[in-house]
Design a protein around this motif. Structure first.
Motif, PDB file in Angstrom:
ATOM      1  N   ALA A   1      25.252  36.901  25.485  1.00 22.94           N
ATOM      2  CA  ALA A   1      24.497  35.843  26.185  1.00 22.94           C
ATOM      3  C   ALA A   1      25.261  34.522  26.105  1.00 22.94           C
ATOM      4  CB  ALA A   1      23.112  35.701  25.560  1.00 22.94           C
ATOM      5  N   LEU A   2      25.828  34.260  24.953  1.00 23.01           N
ATOM      6  CA  LEU A   2      26.605  33.045  24.759  1.00 23.01           C
ATOM      7  C   LEU A   2      27.806  33.005  25.706  1.00 23.01           C
ATOM      8  CD1 LEU A   2      26.010  30.805  22.684  1.00 23.01           C
ATOM      9  CD2 LEU A   2      27.858  31.735  21.273  1.00 23.01           C
ATOM     10  N   VAL A   3      28.492  34.159  25.792  1.00 27.44           N
ATOM     11  CA  VAL A   3      29.656  34.242  26.688  1.00 27.44           C
ATOM     12  C   VAL A   3      29.218  34.001  28.129  1.00 27.44           C
ATOM     13  CG1 VAL A   3      31.415  35.816  27.625  1.00 27.44           C
ATOM     14  CG2 VAL A   3      30.950  35.791  25.170  1.00 27.44           C
ATOM     15  N   MET A   4      28.089  34.576  28.501  1.00 24.88           N
ATOM     16  CA  MET A   4      27.597  34.405  29.874  1.00 24.88           C
ATOM     17  C   MET A   4      27.249  32.934  30.149  1.00 24.88           C
ATOM     18  SD  MET A   4      27.647  37.325  31.470  1.00 24.88           S
ATOM     19  CE  MET A   4      29.202  37.499  30.686  1.00 24.88           C
ATOM     20  N   CYS A   5      26.563  32.325  29.176  1.00 24.47           N
ATOM     21  CA  CYS A   5      26.180  30.926  29.360  1.00 24.47           C
ATOM     22  C   CYS A   5      27.419  30.039  29.503  1.00 24.47           C
ATOM     23  CB  CYS A   5      25.346  30.430  28.173  1.00 24.47           C
ATOM     24  SG  CYS A   5      23.739  31.224  28.071  1.00 24.47           S
ATOM     25  N   LEU A   6      28.436  30.314  28.670  1.00 23.14           N
ATOM     26  CA  LEU A   6      29.677  29.533  28.740  1.00 23.14           C
ATOM     27  C   LEU A   6      30.414  29.802  30.046  1.00 23.14           C
ATOM     28  CD1 LEU A   6      31.008  29.847  25.082  1.00 23.14           C
ATOM     29  CD2 LEU A   6      30.371  27.726  26.276  1.00 23.14           C
ATOM     30  N   ALA A   7      30.453  31.081  30.434  1.00 21.62           N
ATOM     31  CA  ALA A   7      31.196  31.448  31.646  1.00 21.62           C
ATOM     32  C   ALA A   7      30.600  30.765  32.868  1.00 21.62           C
ATOM     33  CB  ALA A   7      31.190  32.965  31.818  1.00 21.62           C
ATOM     34  N   PHE A   8      29.270  30.735  32.902  1.00 19.21           N
ATOM     35  CA  PHE A   8      28.616  30.141  34.065  1.00 19.21           C
ATOM     36  C   PHE A   8      28.257  28.677  33.823  1.00 19.21           C
ATOM     37  CE2 PHE A   8      27.918  34.679  34.742  1.00 19.21           C
ATOM     38  CZ  PHE A   8      28.345  34.823  36.050  1.00 19.21           C
ATOM     39  N   ARG A   9      28.578  28.210  32.635  1.00 18.06           N
ATOM     40  CA  ARG A   9      28.270  26.836  32.223  1.00 18.06           C
ATOM     41  C   ARG A   9      26.812  26.497  32.511  1.00 18.06           C
ATOM     42  NH1 ARG A   9      32.789  22.800  34.165  1.00 18.06           N
ATOM     43  NH2 ARG A   9      31.970  21.538  32.473  1.00 18.06           N
ATOM     44  N   SER A  10      25.968  27.480  32.265  1.00 17.68           N
ATOM     45  CA  SER A  10      24.543  27.285  32.508  1.00 17.68           C
ATOM     46  C   SER A  10      23.760  28.261  31.643  1.00 17.68           C
ATOM     47  CB  SER A  10      24.229  27.539  33.989  1.00 17.68           C
ATOM     48  OG  SER A  10      22.863  27.825  34.157  1.00 17.68           O
ATOM     49  N   VAL A  11      22.853  27.698  30.828  1.00 18.14           N
ATOM     50  CA  VAL A  11      22.007  28.560  29.995  1.00 18.14           C
ATOM     51  C   VAL A  11      21.111  29.407  30.882  1.00 18.14           C
ATOM     52  CG1 VAL A  11      20.173  28.559  28.242  1.00 18.14           C
ATOM     53  CG2 VAL A  11      22.066  26.944  28.077  1.00 18.14           C
ATOM     54  N   LYS A  12      20.639  28.788  31.944  1.00 15.75           N
ATOM     55  CA  LYS A  12      19.714  29.473  32.854  1.00 15.75           C
ATOM     56  C   LYS A  12      20.379  30.706  33.468  1.00 15.75           C
ATOM     57  CE  LYS A  12      16.948  28.476  36.981  1.00 15.75           C
ATOM     58  NZ  LYS A  12      16.761  27.483  38.049  1.00 15.75           N
ATOM     59  N   VAL A  13      21.611  30.494  33.992  1.00 13.82           N
ATOM     60  CA  VAL A  13      22.319  31.620  34.626  1.00 13.82           C
ATOM     61  C   VAL A  13      22.694  32.657  33.572  1.00 13.82           C
ATOM     62  CG1 VAL A  13      24.338  32.295  35.990  1.00 13.82           C
ATOM     63  CG2 VAL A  13      23.222  30.114  36.428  1.00 13.82           C
ATOM     64  N   GLY A  14      23.178  32.164  32.430  1.00 13.64           N
ATOM     65  CA  GLY A  14      23.587  33.077  31.364  1.00 13.64           C
ATOM     66  C   GLY A  14      22.455  33.988  30.934  1.00 13.64           C
ATOM     67  N   LEU A  15      21.274  33.406  30.722  1.00 12.93           N
ATOM     68  CA  LEU A  15      20.137  34.217  30.283  1.00 12.93           C
ATOM     69  C   LEU A  15      19.637  35.120  31.407  1.00 12.93           C
ATOM     70  CD1 LEU A  15      18.162  31.677  28.073  1.00 12.93           C
ATOM     71  CD2 LEU A  15      19.646  33.546  27.347  1.00 12.93           C
ATOM     72  N   LEU A  16      19.736  34.610  32.626  1.00 14.01           N
ATOM     73  CA  LEU A  16      19.272  35.426  33.756  1.00 14.01           C
ATOM     74  C   LEU A  16      20.103  36.700  33.901  1.00 14.01           C
ATOM     75  CD1 LEU A  16      18.017  34.322  37.142  1.00 14.01           C
ATOM     76  CD2 LEU A  16      19.961  35.865  37.153  1.00 14.01           C
ATOM     77  N   VAL A  17      21.418  36.565  33.780  1.00 11.41           N
ATOM     78  CA  VAL A  17      22.250  37.768  33.943  1.00 11.41           C
ATOM     79  C   VAL A  17      22.091  38.722  32.739  1.00 11.41           C
ATOM     80  CG1 VAL A  17      23.957  36.696  35.460  1.00 11.41           C
ATOM     81  CG2 VAL A  17      24.347  36.712  32.990  1.00 11.41           C
ATOM     82  N   MET A  18      21.550  38.214  31.637  1.00 12.77           N
ATOM     83  CA  MET A  18      21.327  39.099  30.482  1.00 12.77           C
ATOM     84  C   MET A  18      20.172  40.073  30.731  1.00 12.77           C
ATOM     85  SD  MET A  18      23.619  38.798  28.328  1.00 12.77           S
ATOM     86  CE  MET A  18      22.989  39.739  26.953  1.00 12.77           C
TER      87      MET A  18
END
Lengths: 813, 265
Positions: free
Chosen positions: A651-668
């Motif tokens: 989730a952390l990697v996703m949030c960093l990759a998309f520079r968005s907590v919202k997007v990161g958590l959504l793709v999780m």
């Protein structure tokens, strides 16, 4: 959140584009570097060795394992080869005169010809004491064989009265006999001690236990033993079955996976050399580099290594497919080879890196496990995945750079919009756009059901059931268990703290009590201790009166019986008593059953010991049974910790990759779906979480996220280009969706290769992992687009006039 | 005629090596018997002996256990020797005693006395290959030597430590032996056993006995003060350290009857 120069994902894409261009211009250097790496990998790969012994499951500092090592050191190797036999054409079973004479001959052959054997015991050579007043006669059938059948039956009746024989070398019904080969060494001993021929190399046939097992097979197949049916069990057979199965399966699965991948690649890429040779080269390079890494850091090939070749093949091919698909697409659009390489790298390399990183992270979280195979595979598989990424972007660029730069035959637009895959993806996109809420509701129901299943999931395993039901080892061991009872041991060590301490009648009475209490358990088939030996001698010294089958009351008599036993040649004493009589062992022979039942037994006996303390002695639990229980507890600990950690890291990697907590958590959410689904399915179907299936969730999250990264990155890119979510989703599904479907087919079919293994535990893992891959695809094709459509994570829609990306949109296949 | 003569010569030439071998074998057997008989002759006539010794049992990891024992032996000419073995240590087995009447090719008679039980038990066993007193010595390794118990063959001469030795092969003639053959090193000076190698039923080298520190008693009888038996299969070893040996102590048959077991302390 619109795309701009500051977007580092975009910068990373550009960097990979430039890297692609550089590699295109220096393909010879890249190729030489790859060959250099291959040679280094091959050198270190030669240093790895297979190890499936018990020590391969435990860290050297593990307390339970160390207690077992000390027990073996004190009481000698407890490893045995167990041969059960029956004489089907005789009404007298093992007491058939002709058969007994041949078993006597066989016992000698096994004792003198099988390597690493310390002692062989059978009905023909077991010492049998008869008492007549003050005359004790010590018999051995082999030395004193009755002349006729009636004489042997009479002797047999007397032998069946001895409790120590029943359930050990003859079953209670006297239909089967057993031959027990006690071994001088164990599989945990150093390599130089387990070689049959010191100069014969480290091939399995030259090593214990294979060398012993093969000799036993050869002896049993001799014509003189025709008419006697044999069943092989025990540690020697079990370890041989593991070692040989794993070695055979590793080779077979690697070849099968490569063949399968070649076929799929040829179909998907229409016999293109690039589509066939490229992924194969990537896979071979990644595999050799991974094994080389294992050799470099001193890791051994344990049982979990079985998943590595197929896994790396699947990952390497999937990454290659993404590159080839994009490259072919660019070529179809009329770009020259150089520009197509650049565009392919720009569009795919970063998602591939993210995907590799998340897959590696899925494994790496298991590095904290106390289970050695898990903590080791966590490291070398993570490294392997990253090496597969490295191999794919280098080797594939070399392949893509080769060949004449003829204009690629551009596909006819009508052709591009046809085909089963196009039609399928088109329908998927249409359904998503039409009914996003209904789709999310269906996923919600499935997730709820899965969560209920997870609540029912339990940890446990059974080494016997790791083998498929048709395998010889499992068939024989099942048969032996049915006839003779348990083949697993749980051991309690009484440590008196001083030499001769265990000769105390109080301590032995406590041991007798514990033994009697343990025998009440339905899974304890037989128990052994020095108490049995003492009772046996006491009865013999009292004219075989059954009333004297009890412990002597005097400590002196106990000492003198023990001396008598020793000086009359009794060799079993050292299995139960330390040389200085400070420690003694109670060994329980337990059914090979679910580790939960063994844990329940041990807990119950430890409660008994707490309620009945013995003064002057410390009691420790050990044995293979305890190690099973310990393995199960490590799995349970790893489960909670690893799953949580995998989720957080990815989730952390996703949030960093998309520079968005919202997007990161959504793709999780779509990432978690396959893991939750497969664990829920296991729980609802009563499947146990063993040390293979423990990897399912973390591996599933790690791999599932690959496809999610590819599709979400594409949706985001297309949204920035078009400013419209529906358009972005449709375009992304029709372009990246194709690669997703192909890679899922490759991954699923590759993991199904595990089903050819003789190990049921691996076959189940393969089926569940394949199902996980398919469910991940379903989540990426349906759940993710619907979530994006409803939650609009990339910001508000806007007019396409603001689009700045020069690359043409991938509207078509 | 010529053909017959020619054939005769060929046959003679071909059979000469076989004949030579047969003669050599007969000589080797005779020499083997002679060596064993001479060793037996030199060791006979001691009448009786009393020995006390420590038995060290060493396991494959080098851990050791100790026992202290005494043995009385009465030499017999009409049958095998009689012996009485008494345990002195460990303390809780002190007084445990075993009486043995050896019988050459027949199984021995044995009686056992456990002080805690205060009863004598007669024990009968045909197993000669079983371990003696829980050691690496088998009963047959220590049983009374009788010439008829083996067949013999001289193998070679070779150096053995400070001595030069005859090396002979002995093949057990009695039933239920644990060995196919034994190789024995007798020194040429005094016919003392210096080393013995034991080969199991498939001909593998199973054990080696080394005898050291020979002392002369009554100016005629040599006795080793140290014996070490190593089992190559198990890695275990047994050492016997003799600290008191007395020959011709004047023992009588009365000291070897069943009552003597009770008296032995």
């Amino acid at each position: 959140m619109r795309q701009g120069k500051s977007d580092y994902l975009h910068k990373a894409d550009e960097m990979f584009g430039h890297l692609g261009l550089w590699m295109y211009g220096h393909k010879l250097i890249v190729l030489l570097c790859a060959l250099g790496l291959l040679s280094t990998g091959l050198y270190f790969a030669g240093k790895t060795r297979a190890d499936n012994g018990l020590d391969s499951f435990f860290d050297a500092t593990d307390t339970a394992y160390n207690a077992y090592v000390i027990y073996q050191d004190e009481f000698g190797s407890d490893e045995v080869a167990y041969i059960l036999y029956t004489v089907p054409n005789s009404p007298y079973g093992p007491f058939d005169l002709d058969a007994m004479q041949r078993i006597a001959q066989l016992t000698e052959a096994l004792e003198y010809e099988v390597p690493f054997v310390r002692d062989v015991t059978s009905l023909s050579n077991v010492e049998f004491i008869t008492a007549d007043g003050d005359f004790l006669e010590i018999h051995e059938l082999a030395l004193d064989m009755p002349e006729d059948q009636a004489g042997l039956l009479e002797r047999g009746l007397a032998m069946m009265q001895k409790p120590s024989y029943r359930g050990a070398i003859v079953n209670n019904e006297a239909t089967h006999g057993a031959i027990i080969l006690e071994m001088t060494i164990s599989i945990n001993d150093p390599l130089d001690e387990i070689r049959l021929d010191p100069e014969g190399g480290d091939g399995l046939p030259n090593l214990y236990p294979q060398a012993a097992k093969h000799k036993i097979d050869e002896i049993l197949s001799r014509p003189e033993y025709t008419g006697i049916d044999f069943y092989l069990g025990g540690d020697v057979q079990m370890s041989t079955a593991y070692n040989e199965t794993i070695t055979r399966d590793t080779a077979r699965q690697t070849l099968l996976t490569l063949a399968l991948v070649s076929i799929i690649a040829m179909i998907c890429f229409r016999m293109q050399l690039l589509g066939l040779a490229g992924p194969l080269s990537v896979v071979i390079l990644a595999l050799i580099l991974t094994i080389g890494f294992m050799g470099l850091v001193g890791y051994e090939m344990g049982i979990l290594f079985l998943i590595v070749p197929t896994f790396l093949t699947a990952i390497g091919v999937a990454q290659s497919v993404h590159l080839i698909t994009e490259f072919n697409l660019m070529r179809a659009r009329g770009l020259d080879r150089r520009e197509a390489v650049k565009q392919a790298m720009e569009h795919v390399a970063m998602p591939c890196l993210l995907a590799a990183f998340t897959t590696a992270a899925g494994f790496l979280v298991m590095a904290t496990s106390k289970l050695r195979p898990l903590s080791e595979i966590a490291v070398y598989q993570s490294v392997g995945v990253m090496l597969a990424f490295l191999a794919s972007i280098t080797v594939m660029v070399c392949y893509m750079s080769m060949g004449k730069d003829r204009p690629h035959k551009s596909l006819d637009p009508s052709e591009r919009k046809s085909g089963l895959l196009y039609y399928f993806l088109h329908r998927v996109a249409a359904l998503n756009l039409k009914r996003p809420f209904a789709i999310m509701a269906v996923f919600g129901v499935i997730l709820t059901g899965s969560m209920i299943g997870i609540g029912k999931l339990h940890v446990g395993f059974n080494f016997l059931e790791e083998f498929k039901p048709h395998t010889r080892f499992r068939l024989d061991t099942d048969y032996i268990q049915n006839v003779m009872g348990g083949m697993l041991n749980v051991v309690f060590i009484y440590d008196s703290g001083k030499a001769d301490g265990i000769k105390s009648s109080e301590m032995l009475a406590h041991l007798e009590g514990l033994q009697a209490y343990a025998e009440r358990s339905t899974i304890v088939e037989k128990s052994y201790s020095v108490v049995d030996i003492l009772k046996d001698i006491n009865q013999s010294f009292h004219s075989d009166d059954p009333a004297y089958y009890r412990l002597p009351e005097s400590g002196e008599l106990i000492a003198q019986y023990l001396l008598l036993y020793e000086i009359s040649g009794g060799e079993e004493l050292s299995d139960f008593v330390s040389g200085d009589y400070r420690r003694t062992a109670l060994e329980l022979r337990v059914d090979i059953t679910d580790s939960r039942h063994i844990k329940a037994l041990i807990d119950d006996l430890e409660r008994y010991m707490a309620a009945h303390p013995v003064s002057g002695a410390e009691i420790r639990t050990t044995g293979m049974g305890l190690l099973w229980v310990r393995l199960a507890s490590y799995i349970a600990e790893s489960q909670m910790w690893c799953y949580g950690l995998a989720f957080i890291i990815i989730a952390l990697v996703m949030c960093l990759a998309f520079r968005s907590v919202k997007v990161g958590l959504l793709v999780m959410i779509p990432n978690l779906f396959p893991a939750v689904l497969v664990l829920g399915f296991m729980g609802l179907n009563g499947m146990q979480l063993d040390y293979f299936k423990l990897m399912l969730a973390t591996v599933a999250i790690g791999i599932a996220v690959d496809d999610t990264v590819h599709i979400s990155t594409r949706i985001r890119k297309e949204f920035h280009r078009s400013g419209n979510y529906e358009e972005a989703i449709r375009t992304s599904l029709l372009s990246t969706g194709r690669a997703l479907v192909i890679t899922t087919i490759i991954l699923s079919l590759s993991f199904l290769v595990y089903t050819v293994s003789d190990m049921a535990i691996l076959a189940d893992f393969g089926i569940l992992l394949s199902a996980t891959m398919v469910s991940a695809l379903v989540a990426d094709l349906f759940l993710l687009p619907c979530l994006v459509l409803v939650l609009k994570p990339f910001g508000s829609e806007y007019e396409p006039a603001t689009v700045s990306d020069p690359a043409p949109a991938a509207h078509t296949l | 005629m010529f053909a017959k003569k020619y054939m005769y010569l060929i046959t003679l030439a071909m059979s000469s090596p076989a004949l030579a071998q047969a003669v050599h074998d007969r000589d080797a057997v005779e020499k083997g018997i002679a060596i064993a008989a001479e060793a037996d002759r030199r060791d006979s006539g001691y009448v009786d002996s009393e020995e006390s010794f420590t038995m060290v049992l060493r396991d494959s990891k080098g851990r050791e256990r100790f026992r202290t024992l005494r043995t009385k032996t009465l030499e017999r000419t009409d049958d095998g020797d009689w012996s009485l073995t008494i345990f002195d240590e460990p303390a809780d087995v002190k007084g445990t005693a075993m009486l043995t009447y050896s019988h050459g090719l027949e199984p021995d008679d044995q009686w056992l006395y456990l002080p805690a039980l205060k009863r004598v038990k007669r024990i009968s066993s045909k197993n000669r290959s079983g371990p003696f007193m829980g050691s690496e010595f088998a009963f047959e390794d220590l049983s009374d030597f009788e010439l008829e118990k083996y067949s013999y063959r001289y193998l070679r001469d070779e150096p053995c430590g400070e001595h030069s030795c005859f090396v002979s092969e002995w093949v057990p003639a009695y039933e239920h032996s644990g060995y196919t053959r034994i190789e024995v090193w007798h020194d040429r000076e005094e016919y003392r056993e210096q080393k013995i190698e034991f080969y199991d039923k498939v001909g593998k080298h199973l054990k080696t006995l080394v005898l050291n520190d020979y002392s002369l008693y009554r100016e005629r009888f040599w006795r080793p003060l140290k014996m070490e038996m190593t089992n190559h299969k198990t890695g275990k070893a047994t050492l016997l350290h003799f600290n008191n040996i007395e020959l011709g102590a004047g023992l009588t048959e009365r000291e070897f009857d069943q009552n003597s077991l009770r008296r032995a302390k």
